[in-house]
Design an enzyme around this catalytic site. Structure first.
Site, PDB file in Angstrom:
ATOM      1  N   HIS A  63       0.822  -1.215   0.000  1.00  0.00           N
ATOM      2  CA  HIS A  63       0.000   0.000   0.000  1.00  0.00           C
ATOM      3  C   HIS A  63       0.853   1.261   0.000  1.00  0.00           C
ATOM      4  CE1 HIS A  63       0.439  -0.127   4.498  1.00  0.00           C
ATOM      5  NE2 HIS A  63       0.381   1.184   4.366  1.00  0.00           N
ATOM      6  N   ASP A 105       0.232  -7.711   1.619  1.00  0.00           N
ATOM      7  CA  ASP A 105       0.663  -6.307   1.645  1.00  0.00           C
ATOM      8  C   ASP A 105       2.193  -6.240   1.661  1.00  0.00           C
ATOM      9  OD1 ASP A 105       0.593  -3.571   1.775  1.00  0.00           O
ATOM     10  OD2 ASP A 105      -0.040  -3.462   3.874  1.00  0.00           O
ATOM     11  N   SER A 141       4.011   2.636   8.463  1.00  0.00           N
ATOM     12  CA  SER A 141       3.688   1.683   7.403  1.00  0.00           C
ATOM     13  C   SER A 141       4.917   1.314   6.580  1.00  0.00           C
ATOM     14  CB  SER A 141       2.629   2.265   6.466  1.00  0.00           C
ATOM     15  OG  SER A 141       1.342   2.139   7.000  1.00  0.00           O
TER      16      SER A 141
END
EC number: 3.4.21.1
Length: 276
Positions: free
Chosen positions: A89, A135, A229
């Protein structure tokens, strides 16, 4: 299950920091609404991270990605002299990617700091932005890097680590993420230590956790938070996870990570990294 991909600028948050006098864009994060909303205000919950000894996590990278007039930031790790590991992402839809290595304080000039353009990047072909499955992504840099005391390679799991039980082990997550749910950011690398919990316990909160993921406890309020992230989750000097998602209640719900050992073959196909 409600999933939100959030760029913090949407909330009017200013990240008052820069890389060599260039303003840092907002971070890109995935929030998953917990099944039972915690009875706390996330804006008041400070994640109990600690500043690391400068350059003691030399594989930690900071990336800035852009698409048109929109830019965002994430973390990651250097896995070969030319490849960076991050979350899918973080680079999905990016038209340009810039990676900074050898940094500790993003706002200060550091002789060790190097910024390199990404030449190409790829996300897992089965990445699912609805359930946040697979991911994982890699970035090929435009040139090979010279390793220094401040720029080193992350150690990834070996083939013997595939399927091992990580529950109960102490793990460290690190990055330049926010120190609370929304408002306070940091320019220094922070780390938080906590315990891996079972996916069953984690699914009591999110209901979408897969065997290819691993979860970190929030005991003591220590957790990954917004802006981390793509960064590494490390156990005994081995990177077992990639920061994937959590809720905006950073201190009150677990953090979920892509389990690196589930993707060793994929990494060998899409990068120069080779499993041992």
């Amino acid at each position: 299950m409600k999933v939100a991909l959030v760029v913090l600028a949407l909330f009017g948050v200013s990240l008052a920091a820069s890389i060599d006098n260039i303003e840092i864009p907002p971070s890109k994060n995935i929030y998953v609404e917990p099944i039972n909303q915690p009875e706390v205000d996330p804006s008041l919950e400070i994640v109990n991270g600690q500043e690391v000894v400068p350059h003691s996590i030399p594989y930690q990278i900071f990336l800035v990605a852009s698409a048109g007039e929109t830019s965002w930031t994430c973390g990651g790790s250097l896995i070969t002299k030319r490849y960076v590991l991050t979350a899918a992402h973080c680079i999905q839809g990016a038209k340009s990617v810039h990676v900074t290595l050898g940094a500790h304080n993003l706002a200060k000039h550091e002789a060790s700091k190097v910024t390199v353009n990404g030449r190409s990047w790829v996300i897992h072909e089965k990445y699912d932005s609805t359930n946040i499955d697979n991911d994982i992504g890699v970035i090929q840099l435009e040139r090979n890097l010279t390793l220094t005391r401040s720029i080193q390679l992350a150690r990834l799991p070996s083939l013997r680590d595939v399927g091992i039980n990580l529950e109960g082990r102490t793990a460290t997550v690190s990055g330049w993420g926010l120190t609370n749910g929304i408002f306070q950011t940091t320019t220094d690398v922070l780390r938080a230590n906590n315990t891996i919990i079972s996916n069953k316990e984690c699914n009591d909160v999110f209901k979408i956790v897969q065997p290819t993921e691993v979860c970190l406890s929030i005991a003591g309020g220590r957790s990954a938070c917004s802006g981390d992230s793509g960064g590494p989750l490390v156990i005994d000097n081995v990177q077992h996870g990639i920061v994937s998602y959590g809720s905006s209640y950073c201190r009150s719900t677990p953090s979920v990570f892509t389990r690196v050992s589930s993707y060793l073959n994929w990494l060998q196909t899409h990068s120069e990294w080779r499993a041992q």
